[in-house]
Structure formats: C-alpha cells, structure tokens
Write a protein that holds these residues in place. Structure first.
Motif, PDB file in Angstrom:
ATOM      1  N   GLY A  74     -85.908  97.521  10.380  1.00 48.40           N
ATOM      2  CA  GLY A  74     -84.416  97.221  11.144  1.00 48.40           C
ATOM      3  C   GLY A  74     -84.098  95.935  11.405  1.00 48.40           C
ATOM      4  N   GLN A  75     -83.352  95.680  11.908  1.00 48.09           N
ATOM      5  CA  GLN A  75     -82.936  94.253  12.790  1.00 48.09           C
ATOM      6  C   GLN A  75     -83.580  94.178  14.113  1.00 48.09           C
ATOM      7  N   LEU A  76     -83.921  93.066  14.731  1.00 43.51           N
ATOM      8  CA  LEU A  76     -84.456  92.887  15.382  1.00 43.51           C
ATOM      9  C   LEU A  76     -83.408  91.704  16.649  1.00 43.51           C
ATOM     10  N   GLY A  77     -83.280  92.412  18.250  1.00 47.59           N
ATOM     11  CA  GLY A  77     -82.275  92.678  18.663  1.00 47.59           C
ATOM     12  C   GLY A  77     -83.151  90.546  19.370  1.00 47.59           C
ATOM     13  N   THR A  78     -82.023  89.754  19.795  1.00 43.76           N
ATOM     14  CA  THR A  78     -82.350  88.430  20.148  1.00 43.76           C
ATOM     15  C   THR A  78     -81.957  88.207  21.682  1.00 43.76           C
ATOM     16  N   GLY A  79     -81.478  89.127  22.373  1.00 39.20           N
ATOM     17  CA  GLY A  79     -81.378  89.055  23.407  1.00 39.20           C
ATOM     18  C   GLY A  79     -80.151  89.389  23.653  1.00 39.20           C
ATOM     19  N   VAL A  80     -79.429  88.711  25.476  1.00 38.85           N
ATOM     20  CA  VAL A  80     -78.129  88.615  25.179  1.00 38.85           C
ATOM     21  C   VAL A  80     -77.733  86.749  25.605  1.00 38.85           C
ATOM     22  N   MET A  81     -76.124  87.319  25.885  1.00 35.61           N
ATOM     23  CA  MET A  81     -75.710  85.721  26.231  1.00 35.61           C
ATOM     24  C   MET A  81     -74.743  85.734  26.910  1.00 35.61           C
ATOM     25  N   VAL A  82     -73.745  85.328  27.437  1.00 35.29           N
ATOM     26  CA  VAL A  82     -72.355  85.438  28.109  1.00 35.29           C
ATOM     27  C   VAL A  82     -71.596  85.227  27.180  1.00 35.29           C
ATOM     28  N   ASP A  83     -70.407  85.985  26.558  1.00 31.37           N
ATOM     29  CA  ASP A  83     -69.663  85.970  25.676  1.00 31.37           C
ATOM     30  C   ASP A  83     -68.463  84.714  26.526  1.00 31.37           C
ATOM     31  N   ASN A  84     -67.782  85.542  27.754  1.00 31.47           N
ATOM     32  CA  ASN A  84     -66.746  84.048  28.223  1.00 31.47           C
ATOM     33  C   ASN A  84     -66.575  84.852  29.740  1.00 31.47           C
ATOM     34  N   ILE A  85     -65.882  83.829  30.006  1.00 28.76           N
ATOM     35  CA  ILE A  85     -65.677  84.177  31.726  1.00 28.76           C
ATOM     36  C   ILE A  85     -64.218  84.292  31.759  1.00 28.76           C
ATOM     37  N   SER A  86     -63.642  85.991  31.997  1.00 29.32           N
ATOM     38  CA  SER A  86     -62.332  86.304  31.812  1.00 29.32           C
ATOM     39  C   SER A  86     -62.687  86.136  33.571  1.00 29.32           C
ATOM     40  N   ARG A  87     -60.690  85.963  33.691  1.00 27.33           N
ATOM     41  CA  ARG A  87     -59.871  86.668  35.323  1.00 27.33           C
ATOM     42  C   ARG A  87     -59.469  87.981  35.178  1.00 27.33           C
ATOM     43  N   ALA A  88     -59.338  88.117  36.127  1.00 26.22           N
ATOM     44  CA  ALA A  88     -58.331  89.878  35.755  1.00 26.22           C
ATOM     45  C   ALA A  88     -56.926  89.921  36.678  1.00 26.22           C
ATOM     46  N   ARG A  89     -56.133  89.806  36.057  1.00 25.59           N
ATOM     47  CA  ARG A  89     -54.797  89.505  35.887  1.00 25.59           C
ATOM     48  C   ARG A  89     -54.087  89.138  35.647  1.00 25.59           C
ATOM     49  N   ASP A  90     -52.896  90.939  35.575  1.00 20.90           N
ATOM     50  CA  ASP A  90     -51.470  91.105  34.969  1.00 20.90           C
ATOM     51  C   ASP A  90     -50.678  90.246  35.133  1.00 20.90           C
ATOM     52  N   ILE A  91     -49.955  90.086  33.771  1.00 27.33           N
ATOM     53  CA  ILE A  91     -49.091  89.044  33.478  1.00 27.33           C
ATOM     54  C   ILE A  91     -48.152  89.450  33.651  1.00 27.33           C
ATOM     55  N   PHE A  92     -48.104  91.179  33.469  1.00 22.83           N
ATOM     56  CA  PHE A  92     -46.502  91.381  33.829  1.00 22.83           C
ATOM     57  C   PHE A  92     -46.523  91.692  35.970  1.00 22.83           C
ATOM     58  N   LEU A  93     -47.403  92.179  35.807  1.00 22.99           N
ATOM     59  CA  LEU A  93     -46.988  92.496  37.422  1.00 22.99           C
ATOM     60  C   LEU A  93     -46.803  91.306  37.999  1.00 22.99           C
ATOM     61  N   ASP A  94     -47.306  89.699  37.556  1.00 24.32           N
ATOM     62  CA  ASP A  94     -47.024  88.291  37.558  1.00 24.32           C
ATOM     63  C   ASP A  94     -45.281  88.272  37.547  1.00 24.32           C
ATOM     64  N   GLY A  95     -44.920  89.008  36.175  1.00 23.18           N
ATOM     65  CA  GLY A  95     -43.422  88.530  36.461  1.00 23.18           C
ATOM     66  C   GLY A  95     -42.692  88.793  36.547  1.00 23.18           C
ATOM     67  N   GLN A  96     -43.159  90.588  37.961  1.00 25.16           N
ATOM     68  CA  GLN A  96     -41.983  91.152  38.060  1.00 25.16           C
ATOM     69  C   GLN A  96     -42.255  90.483  39.883  1.00 25.16           C
ATOM     70  N   ILE A  97     -43.374  90.347  40.006  1.00 27.09           N
ATOM     71  CA  ILE A  97     -43.103  89.972  41.565  1.00 27.09           C
ATOM     72  C   ILE A  97     -42.366  88.164  41.766  1.00 27.09           C
ATOM     73  N   ARG A  98     -42.382  87.334  40.250  1.00 29.98           N
ATOM     74  CA  ARG A  98     -42.079  86.533  40.547  1.00 29.98           C
ATOM     75  C   ARG A  98     -40.762  86.601  40.478  1.00 29.98           C
ATOM     76  N   LYS A  99     -40.022  87.903  39.749  1.00 29.40           N
ATOM     77  CA  LYS A  99     -38.603  88.234  40.178  1.00 29.40           C
ATOM     78  C   LYS A  99     -38.072  88.444  41.219  1.00 29.40           C
ATOM     79  N   GLU A 100     -38.736  89.749  41.844  1.00 29.05           N
ATOM     80  CA  GLU A 100     -38.648  90.309  43.119  1.00 29.05           C
ATOM     81  C   GLU A 100     -38.500  89.197  44.207  1.00 29.05           C
ATOM     82  N   THR A 101     -39.839  88.161  44.169  1.00 32.47           N
ATOM     83  CA  THR A 101     -39.725  87.085  45.457  1.00 32.47           C
ATOM     84  C   THR A 101     -38.269  86.144  45.289  1.00 32.47           C
ATOM     85  N   SER A 102     -37.755  85.931  43.707  1.00 33.60           N
ATOM     86  CA  SER A 102     -36.512  84.974  43.841  1.00 33.60           C
ATOM     87  C   SER A 102     -35.262  85.955  44.978  1.00 33.60           C
TER      88      SER A 102
END
Lengths: 633, 289
Positions: A62-90
């Motif tokens: 088989g193939q031997l694994g080489t371990g783990v790495m950090v792929d990326n650091i992401s943030r938890a954000r709902d863009i649709f919700l942001d748009g809605q909040i902006r609209k209602e804030t206005s």
C-alpha cells in the motif's frame, strides 16, 4: 520506503498541526468577547501519502501515510445572514432616527394638556373675546384679550422656532454622519487592499474580514447597502436609492480599493429662475409651473472636511419635476391641474458625488446623484426634515387664517388694503415688517397667500414665525374694536356693545375651509362674513360655518394627532425591528459566536493528541535505542 | 429586561401624572379625543359664565319691571281717584304731586344698573338711558341695539331691555310711552280736570291701561328669557358633567387598576432578573483542573 526517522517526521508534523490547532483555540478563547469576531477553525487534513507506484518502487504494501497538516484556517460565517442583518439594521436605524426627532417635536407641542399647550391657549383666547363681548365697557376684559392673544401668538412663534431648531440639529446630524461614512468607506477600501494581498498569497485573512464585516454593518446603519463579493475576497458596495420616479436604483459606492461615489452634505442650494436667484434661506418658495429657465446650484461639503471650501456646480433643470431631486417639493393643484410647485426645504441633505472625477484643486464635480436612500438613519433624518416642513406648513396656514379671520372682523375692512380709516386697525400683524404694519389702515403681510394666477416666483409668508398682536393694541387696549360700530365719533357708537368681540369669540365654532380661503375676499365669499354695518339697529355682523372646513381647534388637533400617529408608527417599527434583529443576532451568535465549552473540549482533544504524538517520540526513541545501543555491543 | 423596564417606566409616568397619555403618540386617537373634550369643556365653562351673567342681568330687569308695574298700578288707582267728582282742585293737586313723585320713581328705576351697567339702555350701558330735561320731561336717550350673548355654541340670545319699549324711541327725543301718559294725567289733575279718560284700554296705545299691559308683556318676555337661560344652564351643567366623565375615562387613569398593573409588571421584572442570574449554567471550565 520508510524508516524510523520517517516516523519521527510524522510525529513532528502531528505535533505541529495540533499546536496550530491549539493556537487557533486560544485565539478563539481570547476573542470570545470581541464584537464582530467569528469563531475560527483549523481544518486538518492528511498530508500527501508516500510512495507513488513507479518502476523502481519497492513492492511494498500500500501507500504509507505521512501524517497530518493544517489545510487552512477558516471562520464560521453565514454571508446570507449578514446581508439580512444589514438590511434590517438599515430599517431599524431609519425608524430610530424618526422616533428620536418626532419625540422631540412632540415635546414642542406639549399636548394634550389642560393648561400649557396651544389648544389651551386658543381656548383662553376665544374665552377672553367672549368675556369681552359680555362686558365691552370693561378695560379689564380688554386687557385680558390682549394678554391671551399675546400669549397665544408668542406660543405659536416659539413652536415654529423650535421646529426650525430641530431642523438645523437634524441637518447637523446628517452632516456628521456623512462625514462618518467617508471615514468608514476609506477604512473599507484599506481593508479590501490588505485582504486581497493576503488572499493572493493563498492565506485566509479571517480577522481582517471580520473587521470589514463590522464596518459594513456600521455602514448599513447609515444607509441601505447591497454588498457583492469580488475576486480574491474583495467586496463592492452599492447604495440602494429611490429615484424621483419611485423606482429603485443601485449606485456603486465602492469596488475593491476604489471609492466611486462619495457622500457630500448639501450645505445650501441656490435656485435661479429667469435670472433671479433664491438662496436656501428664502425657502419656502412658490414656483409657477410656467417657469422655464430654472437651474439649481448646490453648495456641497465634500468628504466632511468642514474647513474645506465647498464644491459647487450647475444643474440645469429641464423638467420642473427635476426639482424633486434637490428639494422637498409639494405640487400646488388648482382645479385638477398643477399650477406650480412649493419648495418647502432642501431635501435630501446628502448627495452622492462621482469621486473618480472629483478635482479637489479646482473644486469641480462632474456627476451627482441625490442620496434618497431606501432606509438607514440618513434616510430617517431626511424624512424627519420633510415631516417638520409639513408641520411648519400647517402652522403657517393656521396662523395665516387666524390673522385673516380675526383681522377681517376686527378691522371691519373688506379687503386687506392700505388706506383704511384709523380705527380699522389689524389685530395681528407681522413682526417681520412691524413698523409699517402698526400704522392704522395698513396691510397685514400675515394674510398673504400664494397667488397662483401670477407667473412670479413668490416667497411663502411664514405667518407662524411672525404673528404678533398689534403693539398699539397692547399699549392701549381701548384700540380693540369690540362693538358693532367702530367709529367712536358716530352717534351710533356705544361702548357697551360687544358684538364684534362676540363674532371673533364665535370663530371658535366656525368651520373654515383652508383651501378656499386665500384672502379676506374669499373668506367673505366662503363664510358669508358681514364685518361692517351702518345701521346697528337693523343690521347685524355675522359669519356662517362652512361645513367643508374645520374649526381652528379641529385643524390644530388634527396636526397634533397626525404627529402622534407618525411617532407611534416609528416607535412600533423600532420595537419590531429590535425583536427581529435580536433573533437574527441570536442565530448569528449560534453560528459565529465563541462557545467556551466547545473551545475547551477542542482544547482537551488537541492537547491529548499532542501528548499522544509526544508519546510516539519516546516510543521511537526506545526503538532507536535498541538499534543504536543494543544491537551491537 | 429592557422592555420590562420601559413598561414599568410607562406605568410610573401614568401614576405620577394621573393621566393615561402624556404625549400624542401614546395613543393618537385617545389624545385627539382628549383634546376635543378639553376644548368642549373649556367652551362650556365659558358659556356657563355667560349664562350666569345673563341670568343675573335678566333677574335685575325682571325686578325693575316689577317695580315699574307696581308704580303704575298705584298711578292707575290715583288716576281713578282723580275722577272722583267730589274732589276739588286741592285734592287733585295733591294727587298730581303724588303722581309726579311716582313718575320720578319710575325714572329712577329706569336708570337702574346691574354691575355698574344700565340695564334699560340697550347697548348704551355706560350712560343713564333716561334723562330729565329742564322742563322736567323724561326722555329716553339710550339705544335700540340689543346685547346678544353667546349662551351655547352658535346660540346668541339678546338679553337687553330697551327703555324705548315703554317710552319714546331715541330717534324722536320727546316724552313717550309711560312718561307721556303720566305727564298728561299730571297735567289734567293740575288743571283740575278728570283724568279717567286716559285710562283707556289694553288695545289703545298711549293710554294708561295699555302701558300697564305693555310692562306686563315686557316682564313676561324677560321672564321667558330668564326661564330659557335657567334651562340652558341646567343643560350646560349636564353637558359639562358628561364631558368630564368621558374625559376621565379617556384621559385619567384608574389608580387601583394601574397600581395592580404596575405591581404585576414589577414581579415580571423581578422574575426576569432572577432567571438571568440563574442562567449562568455550570460550564466545562468548572471541571477542568
């Protein structure tokens, strides 16, 4: 092929990855109370496995694994919700602005009240006339009339001044906010630049994006915006404006690193009609529909730099409806067709100007668009300014009609013309032009209304601003005409007769049609006023009620009620929007918020994993010990 | 919690002012109604004052006319007495003096005033309506213009009594009415003539009986007006009472109810405070060493 050293590498990678993950966890914990922060996650992924099939590869399993790495650091954000909040804030901010100012205006009116408000003063005014009719000989009753009238007229003047003050406060706030917006826009373009640089370098600028989202939300408090994503995590912002046809336009405010349209505060507007110029201070103005050669020159404060001289430019107006772009315009309609336009005030107070072509040295701007935003606090303030104009207009018509009716009866003059006998003095005069009006038999400016038959631009008389009791009456109350016959030299004159005072007192219950009555002649026509008699025995002074109209008290009560309804609506909307926004906020918190429990669990998980990796090292070390020290002695 | 606090503030305001609404936006319709009622109550109060004034004025007129009537009755009796065939010039002269005195009395009554204002002068209330000229003739110098008063919205009632209705018209400055008849009677008695022909009857103007009936008629007119004003006054009071009751319902608070609501709101607020203090649930942090 792998050896023990290669396993070392896997462990090393594992420790590094867990360490990064712990780093992210501690960043989350540290920012658990930061406004606008959204929780971040280190996304782990297995690293590239070792050993691709090739000719010289060993026939191992088989193939031997080489371990783990950090792929990326992401943030938890709902863009649709942001748009809605902006609209209602206005929307929330629009109504908050309205509520704030309308409540202020309500305190100016002080209604309902059995003592203090204008309604109570009006009642006292009528009462004192009625009392005078009971005791026309009494100078005490006359003094009471003068005092109550003075109290009433100064109260309405004060109300009018307060409305003007509120309006200028309102304009100051708009100016301040337009300045704030410029700062925010610059910050957003700066952030856009950084974010794009980071993104191009294949990293995720989570914290910068959080900051930008917070700024976008701040921007949405001021006016309604639409946010679109561009390349490499950039954003473009469009302002949602309503044009004078009532349809919605989207004006690009900024894209990535360029601000396309800035916000400028309208300092003043100069109107030119057929070569004559009128400043903002000349408002309210009436322009006949027949006027052709009309242009507007705006004086703008750009970028909120208050010390910088303003930029101005000419705007040719071909269609008079174009006036609506710059003024609060009311159509004056007579028998079904528009005969002219009443400009009540400058509106909107904010212009969007083309920043790309703005030349700060020569102070020229090529294009401007009226900032009639769909919502947001700037729109709220503009709408308050319109409401204030309406109220001022109503107070003006009230004061105009009050002086027309009282003066017509008191002077006994059929028309508001000069040259009347000395006893035919006007009760209410305009302090704007007081010296000339005190003279017996002069014209009262207060009674002037728009002459729609004229082709001239006319300044609308601000009757509520200038109304005052004739000084000669205050100085000598004997100048009040209480009797049927005013001329004291006639044998028919008698000091005990109070029929004129009775008639003025009876105005309390007389309905007048504000639209019909433009001067004394139309008052006489509409209400059958008889204000002068020659034979007191057979003839009577009289006035009849016009059922299509309203009494003075009715009219004022309506104004107050309208204001009440507007403010009630605003405060209801504020309450609704707050509830809605708190729900949306909770939803966002559940997605983007930092949960300490979750972070702690993650922390334990990564900590244990780190420990396990460390344990691996000691195991490999023992194995190596066997190889290095134990195999050959 | 903020909402609860705002609610409590609202109740507090209402309890402090005693009014349900302090600004139009609290309830625009109630506030409009309140303003209308306040206007109505205020004008009704004014009409009440006019009514009271009118009632006082008319009762003065009524009693003055009563006195004139009484004096005229005496005049009538004395006139009949003057017709007594047994009377000689001395007796008739004495009667004439008596009647002259009565004429002066009527003259004085005609110049009586209410609150400093002459009641029989029409709208000329500041000068005595009857004057006595050098020859002792009593002439009406007042006016024939009335004194309309607004007694309720749009209802003007003329409360004036014109001296001209029982004497001369101000346009013909010679003795007329009562004074003319009296002068004629006195003249006849002074000339030792029988004055009974001047008694006349109810229908012939210029005779004593006609003038007596005329005074009675005037008095009943004043009485009718008086009655009308008293009725209106009662109606006015009822209206004021109704409007005040209505105002209390729209504008004023029911203290018991409001205090109860306030207490309820207070406990809701306390409850929400308690819940929020208990919301600090145990966290995993409590279990980590």
């Amino acid at each position: 092929m792998s050896g023990l050293f290669s396993t070392f590498n896997i462990v090393k990678r594992g420790m590094e990855a867990q360490q990064s993950a712990l780093h992210v966890v501690s960043h989350n914990v540290a920012n658990s109370n930061t406004k606008g922060y959204s929780v971040q996650r280190a996304i782990l992924k297995t690293s590239e496995p070792f050993g691709m099939p090739s000719l010289n590869s060993a026939g191992s399993v088989g193939q031997l694994g080489t371990g783990v790495m950090v792929d990326n650091i992401s943030r938890a954000r709902d863009i649709f919700l942001d748009g809605q909040i902006r609209k209602e804030t206005s929307i929330l901010k629009k109504y908050e602005a309205r509520e704030e100012f309308l409540s202020n205006i309500e305190t100016v009116f002080m209604e309902p009240s059995d003592e203090a408000g204008l309604a109570a003063m009006m009642n006292r005014f009528w009462d004192s006339w009625n009392a005078l009719s009971n005791k026309a000989e009494s100078s005490a009753a006359r003094t009471l009339v003068a005092q109550n009238a003075d109290e009433m007229s100064s109260s309405i003047r004060h109300m009018y001044d307060s409305l003007n003050n509120i309006e200028s406060n309102n304009a100051d706030l708009i100016q301040q906010q337009a300045f704030d917006v410029s700062t925010v826009l610059t910050q957003i373009t700066d952030l856009n630049e950084q974010i794009k640089n980071v993104t191009i370098a294949k990293q995720t600028p989570n914290d910068l994006m959080d900051q930008r989202d917070a700024l976008l939300e701040e921007l949405s408090e001021k006016f309604s915006i639409e946010v679109d994503q561009t390349d490499f995590n950039g954003v473009s912002i469009k302002a949602k404006v309503t044009n004078e046809n009532g349809t919605t336009d989207y004006i690009n405010i900024l894209t990535d690193t360029t601000i396309n349209n800035g916000l400028a505060f309208v300092n003043s507007a100069k109107l030119t009609v057929d070569g004559n110029t009128y400043n903002s201070t000349n408002l309210p103005l009436y322009i006949p529909a027949s006027a052709t050669n009309v242009s507007v020159q705006l004086n703008l404060k750009v970028d909120g730099k208050l010390t910088v001289d303003a930029t101005s430019q000419n705007i040719a107006i071909t269609d008079l409806n174009d006036l609506k772009k710059y003024y609060d315009v009311e159509e004056v309609i007579e028998s079904g067709s528009v005969v002219g336009y009443k400009l009540n005030g400058v509106n909107p107070h904010v212009m969007l100007y083309d920043k790309t072509s703005y030349d700060p040295i020569n102070k020229t701007i090529s294009t401007i668009t009226p900032g009639k935003f769909e919502s947001g606090s700037l729109m709220g303030y503009d709408s308050v300014s319109q409401a204030t104009n309406t109220l001022k207009d109503q107070l003006n018509s009230w004061a105009r009609l009050m002086s027309t009716a009282v003066n017509a009866i008191h002077s006994g003059n059929l028309t508001n013309t000069a040259g009347a006998p000395t006893y035919a003095i006007n009760f209410f005069v305009s302090s704007h032009n007081e010296a000339a009006e005190l003279v017996a038999g002069s014209i009262s400016e207060l009674e002037t209304s728009i002459d729609t038959s004229s082709t001239q631009v006319q300044q609308v008389v601000e009757a509520a601003r200038w109304i005052r009791v004739n000084k000669t009456i205050v100085a000598n109350v004997d100048n009040i005409n209480a009797g049927k016959i005013q001329d004291k030299t006639l044998s028919t004159y008698s000091p005990g007769n109070g029929e004129r005072a009775l008639l003025i007192g009876a105005l309390r219950n007389i309905r007048l049609d504000y639209a019909k009555i433009t001067d004394r002649t139309s008052l006489i026509a509409a209400n059958g006023l008889v204000n002068t008699v020659t034979d007191p025995v057979t003839q009577n002074l009289s006035i009849t009620s016009d059922n299509e109209g309203a009494t003075f008290n009715n009219y004022y009560n309506n104004t107050v009620t309208q204001l009440g309804i507007l403010n009630k609506e605003a405060s209801k909307m504020v309450a609704n929007q707050e509830t809605l926004l708190s729900q949306l906020g909770t939803r966002r918190e559940s997605i983007s918020g930092v949960s300490l429990d979750e972070e702690m669990t993650n922390m334990l998980q990564f900590q244990r994993s780190y420990q396990a990796n460390a344990k691996m090292i000691s195991v490999i070390d023992q194995l190596l010990d066997v190889v290095v020290n134990g195999l050959v002695r | 919690m903020n909402k609860n606090l705002a609610n409590m503030r609202k109740y507090q305001n209402q309890l402090n002012s005693g009014h349900l609404i302090s600004k139009p936006s609290d309830d625009p319709f109630k506030s409009a109604r309140t303003m209308e009622l306040l206007d109505g109550i205020s004008s009704n109060k004014r009409y009440k004052e006019n009514l009271d004034e009118g009632i006082g004025w008319l009762s003065t007129i009524d009693s003055a006319l009563g006195q004139i009537g009484d004096a005229l009755q005496t005049v009538r009796e004395k006139t009949i007495e003057g017709g007594n065939g047994a009377y000689g010039p001395t007796e008739r002269k004495a009667l004439a003096d008596h009647l002259s005195a009565l004429k002066d009395q009527i003259f004085t009554i005609g110049n009586s005033a209410y609150d400093g204002r002459y009641i029989f002068g029409g709208d000329k209330t500041t000068q005595p309506p009857f004057i006595k000229d050098a020859s002792g003739k009593i002439i009406y110098n007042g006016s024939e213009v009335g004194l309309p008063r607004e007694m309720s919205a749009g209802v003007n009632i003329d409360i004036a009594a014109r001296g001209s209705s029982f004497s001369n018209s101000p346009t013909t400055p010679a003795e007329g009415g009562i004074f003319k008849v009296l002068s004629q009677v006195v003249d006849k008695l002074n000339n030792n003539e029988v004055p009974t022909d001047l008694l006349g009857n109810d229908l012939t103007p210029g005779t004593l009986d006609y003038e007596i009936t005329n005074i009675l008629r005037l008095r009943s007119q004043a009485g009718a007006n008086y009655q009308r004003l008293t009725d209106m006054s009662t109606k006015n009071e009822n209206e004021s009472f109704n409007m005040t009751t209505l105002l209390a319902k729209t504008y004023d608070i029911d203290f018991a109810e409001k205090i109860m609501e306030f207490k309820m709101m207070e406990s809701v607020y306390t409850a929400s405070l308690q819940t929020s203090s208990k919301i600090m649930q145990p966290s995993i942090l409590d279990f980590l060493r």
